[in-house]
Design a protein around this motif. Structure first.
Motif, PDB file in Angstrom:
ATOM      1  N   SER A  30     -13.249   6.607  -4.547  1.00  0.00           N
ATOM      2  CA  SER A  30     -11.926   6.865  -5.098  1.00  0.00           C
ATOM      3  C   SER A  30     -11.832   8.349  -5.436  1.00  0.00           C
ATOM      4  O   SER A  30     -12.638   8.867  -6.212  1.00  0.00           O
ATOM      5  CB  SER A  30     -11.684   6.030  -6.367  1.00  0.00           C
ATOM      6  OG  SER A  30     -10.451   6.391  -6.955  1.00  0.00           O
ATOM      7  N   ASP A  59      -6.675   8.364  -8.803  1.00  0.00           N
ATOM      8  CA  ASP A  59      -6.066   7.135  -9.306  1.00  0.00           C
ATOM      9  C   ASP A  59      -5.000   7.507 -10.323  1.00  0.00           C
ATOM     10  O   ASP A  59      -5.076   8.545 -10.975  1.00  0.00           O
ATOM     11  CB  ASP A  59      -7.104   6.169  -9.895  1.00  0.00           C
ATOM     12  CG  ASP A  59      -7.733   6.667 -11.175  1.00  0.00           C
ATOM     13  OD1 ASP A  59      -7.253   6.285 -12.251  1.00  0.00           O
ATOM     14  OD2 ASP A  59      -8.712   7.442 -11.098  1.00  0.00           O
ATOM     15  N   LEU A  68      -4.968   3.696  -6.208  1.00  0.00           N
ATOM     16  CA  LEU A  68      -6.182   4.456  -5.919  1.00  0.00           C
ATOM     17  C   LEU A  68      -6.090   4.984  -4.496  1.00  0.00           C
ATOM     18  O   LEU A  68      -5.565   4.297  -3.618  1.00  0.00           O
ATOM     19  CB  LEU A  68      -7.430   3.573  -5.996  1.00  0.00           C
ATOM     20  CG  LEU A  68      -7.879   3.050  -7.354  1.00  0.00           C
ATOM     21  CD1 LEU A  68      -7.110   1.819  -7.735  1.00  0.00           C
ATOM     22  CD2 LEU A  68      -9.351   2.753  -7.308  1.00  0.00           C
TER      23      LEU A  68
END
Length: 111
Positions: free
Chosen positions: A93, A96, A86
């Motif tokens: 985030s 990812d 991530l």
């Protein structure tokens, strides 16, 4: 490559705060999985400090610390996968990837 160990759940709040000053990468690694071992080795071989100089990398042994892995999924609103990387910016985030999609060139393109 200089990994920072992610070993305590309270580090997630620190990581969020750090991510306002520099991007942070979390790698969730399964020490018994051959795919995870391959993804880790590929990432470490491809790592170039000059390209990732602003990125702070954290390493999580998710077998030993599964509750932290679960908290990462919850805190950053991502589905748990293993291995998984991530990129955290401004407390969220922004990227990812898992398995063989973990690639250094893709990671640095997110910086």
């Amino acid at each position: 490559m200089n990994w920072n160990k992610l070993t305590e759940e309270n580090q997630l709040e620190e990581i969020k705060q750090e991510s306002y000053n520099q991007p942070v990468m979390i790698l969730k690694h399964s020490t018994t999985c051959s795919i995870s071992a391959t993804a880790l080795a590929r990432l470490e071989r491809a790592w170039k400090d000059e390209e990732a100089k602003d990125l702070k990398p954290y390493y999580l042994d998710l077998l030993k610390l599964r509750p932290i892995s679960n908290k990462i999924a919850q805190e950053f609103d991502v589905e748990h996968e293993s291995p998984q990387v991530l990129i955290i910016k401004n407390g969220k985030s922004v990227y990812d990837a898992s398995h063989f999609d973990i690639r250094f060139d893709e990671i640095v393109s997110q910086l």
